[in-house]
Design a protein around this motif. Structure first.
Motif, short mmCIF file in Angstrom:
data_model
loop_
_atom_site.label_atom_id
_atom_site.label_comp_id
_atom_site.label_asym_id
_atom_site.label_seq_id
_atom_site.Cartn_x
_atom_site.Cartn_y
_atom_site.Cartn_z
N LEU A 1 0.83 -1.20 0.00
CA LEU A 1 0.00 0.00 0.00
C LEU A 1 0.86 1.25 0.00
O LEU A 1 1.99 1.25 0.51
N ASP A 2 0.32 2.34 -0.53
CA ASP A 2 0.94 3.65 -0.40
C ASP A 2 0.94 3.96 1.10
O ASP A 2 -0.11 3.95 1.74
N GLN A 3 2.11 4.19 1.67
CA GLN A 3 2.19 4.38 3.11
C GLN A 3 1.72 5.76 3.56
O GLN A 3 1.67 6.05 4.76
N ASP A 4 1.36 6.62 2.63
CA ASP A 4 0.78 7.92 2.95
C ASP A 4 -0.67 7.69 3.35
O ASP A 4 -1.52 7.37 2.51
N LYS A 5 -0.97 7.83 4.62
CA LYS A 5 -2.31 7.52 5.12
C LYS A 5 -3.36 8.52 4.66
O LYS A 5 -4.53 8.37 4.95
N GLU A 6 -2.94 9.55 3.93
CA GLU A 6 -3.90 10.49 3.34
C GLU A 6 -4.51 9.90 2.06
O GLU A 6 -5.48 10.44 1.54
N ASN A 7 -3.94 8.82 1.55
CA ASN A 7 -4.45 8.17 0.35
C ASN A 7 -5.73 7.41 0.71
O ASN A 7 -5.68 6.30 1.24
N ALA A 8 -6.87 7.99 0.41
CA ALA A 8 -8.17 7.41 0.79
C ALA A 8 -8.47 6.11 0.05
O ALA A 8 -9.33 5.34 0.49
N LYS A 9 -7.78 5.86 -1.06
CA LYS A 9 -7.99 4.58 -1.76
C LYS A 9 -7.35 3.43 -0.99
O LYS A 9 -7.75 2.28 -1.15
N HIS A 10 -6.36 3.73 -0.18
CA HIS A 10 -5.64 2.68 0.55
C HIS A 10 -5.94 2.66 2.04
O HIS A 10 -5.75 1.63 2.68
N TRP A 11 -6.37 3.79 2.61
CA TRP A 11 -6.53 3.88 4.07
C TRP A 11 -7.90 4.46 4.44
O TRP A 11 -8.38 5.37 3.78
N THR A 12 -8.48 3.94 5.51
CA THR A 12 -9.74 4.48 6.02
C THR A 12 -9.45 5.75 6.82
O THR A 12 -8.29 6.04 7.14
N LYS A 13 -10.49 6.47 7.17
CA LYS A 13 -10.33 7.67 8.00
C LYS A 13 -9.76 7.33 9.36
O LYS A 13 -9.09 8.15 9.98
N SER A 14 -10.01 6.11 9.83
CA SER A 14 -9.47 5.70 11.14
C SER A 14 -8.04 5.16 11.04
O SER A 14 -7.46 4.76 12.04
N GLY A 15 -7.47 5.15 9.82
CA GLY A 15 -6.06 4.80 9.65
C GLY A 15 -5.75 3.33 9.47
O GLY A 15 -4.61 2.91 9.65
N VAL A 16 -6.75 2.53 9.11
CA VAL A 16 -6.49 1.12 8.81
C VAL A 16 -6.65 0.91 7.30
O VAL A 16 -7.28 1.71 6.61
N PRO A 17 -6.05 -0.16 6.78
CA PRO A 17 -6.12 -0.39 5.33
C PRO A 17 -7.56 -0.58 4.83
O PRO A 17 -8.38 -1.19 5.51
N GLN A 18 -7.83 -0.04 3.64
CA GLN A 18 -9.12 -0.25 2.97
C GLN A 18 -9.20 -1.71 2.51
O GLN A 18 -8.26 -2.23 1.90
N ILE A 19 -10.30 -2.36 2.79
CA ILE A 19 -10.49 -3.75 2.37
C ILE A 19 -10.44 -3.86 0.85
O ILE A 19 -9.83 -4.78 0.31
#
Length: 139
Positions: free
Chosen positions: A92-110
């Motif tokens: 995953l893109d480790q930039d947690k601002e990437n909404a395609k990869h990370w949820t608002k709570s900071g866990v990976p998007q399924i």
């Protein structure tokens, strides 16, 4: 060839310590039971590479003369879902601002994990378990 990278430096499995830097081993370096244990271990990222030649490790001193051969599609047991998901998290893109990869709570998007891993119907519990393993390995 078998490539192994530990999520935590010095983690031991199959009679040896593994590092966070990937190391490569010949296909017959480990016994079939050791390969199964390595693949099932959530703290290790294990890649089975067809046709590769390992140069970084020598033969084990206590290896029996003839190792049993694994069978199946790749010749090895399937990876655990946690191992597959940890591998996907690492991509995953480790930039947690990437909404395609990370949820608002900071866990990976399924959805991102399913796309990267090729798995379908990943549960939030499986995702959370893999993410905890990933975070533990970063300590």
């Amino acid at each position: 060839m078998i490539r192994i990278r530990s999520l935590k430096n010095g983690f031991r499995r199959a009679g040896m310590a593994h590092t966070v830097e990937p190391r490569e081993y010949a296909d017959d370096f480990f016994s079939e039971k050791q390969v199964e244990a390595l693949l099932a271990e959530n703290m290790l990222v294990v890649d089975l590479i067809e046709g590769g030649t390992a140069e970084s490790e020598s033969e084990p001193e206590n290896k029996s003369p003839e190792q049993p051969k694994a069978t199946g599609g790749t010749g090895y047991p399937a990876l655990s879902i946690s191992t597959q998901l940890v591998r996907a998290i690492l991509q995953l893109d480790q930039d947690k601002e990437n909404a395609k990869h990370w949820t608002k709570s900071g866990v990976p998007q399924i959805d991102a994990l399913e796309e990267i891993s090729g798995l379908k119907d990943i549960s939030a519990a499986d995702r959370d378990t893999a993410y905890e393993i990933y975070l533990e390995g970063k300590k």
